[in-house]
Design a protein around this motif. Structure first.
Motif: not given
Length: 289
Positions: A75-90
């Motif tokens: 749940d904690l929103r973190i710094g994220w680079a690259g494909p989005t979380r939505a992309w990774w979810a799929e």
């Protein structure tokens, strides 16, 4: 045995119980493991560790850095680079918060067990040396689960470099195992400036080895491995560089591989779909063939 396939002595009895309907499978826990690659002449080498013989699960077997998903990383929103979380979810076949936690597990375990951190102060950078006392204190807190990986990244102002990972395959521990994991396997290249070390309390040895050499040693019975490990090693052999393997990861099928046990002609047949080399025939009261 003719090769180095890990096969515990209690498996035949548990497999028969499952096939006969007297064993109830436990629910697998989500996990992630990383095949960390570095280029050598003509082929990339992969970082592997040997699990201590005293380990309850796969003692003495060679494996990759890996471990369970931490629910706190959802749940904690973190710094994220690259494909989005939505992309990774799929890509991973899960929801977005689960995707973050699975990717966090892959990066965390690589840091905990190999000292390699796939994160940077910006989306374009990767940290350098992580061997200082403060880094080690944080790593120890992660290992002890006193600190979640999301909290660690947030505290240090780091961005997780999801673009440095490629999802390779997914295996689920057989239903007859008392400890079960739903594991996503990733590939990653060793970042420039970082070095691996044996930072794991679960391993007594680490090696950099070409997949073809590791597979040959397995075939001779010299290296002990679980089916997912040797299967992924064989899949890496065609690639001449880490970059090629990472590119290939984009097209890999992530349909879970799950072993099936069935009763046939008075014996139990254990098979991993799509991986015929691991098929075992277990006679009543006997050892597998």
């Amino acid at each position: 045995m003719a090769n180095g396939q890990w096969f515990p002595p209690e498996w035949p009895e548990r497999i028969r119980a499952l096939a006969e309907g007297t064993l109830t499978p436990v629910t697998p826990k989500r996990a992630a493991t990383v095949m960390l690659l570095r280029d050598t002449d003509g082929a990339p080498a992969v970082h592997m560790l040997r699990r201590r013989a005293s380990m309850a699960f796969a003692g003495g077997a060679y494996a990759y850095p890996g471990g369970g998903v931490d629910p706190r990383d959802h749940d904690l929103r973190i710094g994220w680079a690259g494909p989005t979380r939505a992309w990774w979810a799929e890509r991973l076949g899960v929801d977005e918060t689960s995707a973050q936690a699975i990717v966090c597990a892959a990066v965390r375990e690589t840091y905990e067990e190999a000292g390699v951190l796939l994160a940077g102060s910006t989306p374009e950078t990767v940290v350098g040396d992580t061997t200082g006392a403060e880094w080690e204190a944080d790593r120890a807190s992660l290992v002890a689960r006193d600190l979640s990986f999301a909290e660690f990244l947030d505290r240090r102002g780091l961005v997780l470099r999801s673009d440095l990972l490629g999802a390779w395959t997914r295996w689920i521990t057989p239903e007859f195992e008392p400890r079960r994991y739903d594991t996503w396997f990733f590939v990653a290249a060793l970042p420039e400036g970082q070095r691996t070390r044996n930072a794991s309390t679960e391993a007594d040895r680490t090696v950099w080895i070409r997949p073809s050499d590791a597979a040959a040693s397995y075939d001779k019975g010299e290296l002990l491995m679980m089916p997912p490990t040797i299967a992924t090693l064989r899949q890496l052999i065609p690639y001449a560089t880490a970059a090629q393997a990472l590119k290939a990861a984009l097209g890999r099928d992530l349909t879970p591989v799950l072993a099936r046990a069935r009763l046939e002609d008075g014996e139990v047949v254990l098979a991993w779909p799509g991986h015929d080399e691991f098929t075992k025939h277990i006679p009543t009261g006997g050892r597998p063939s």
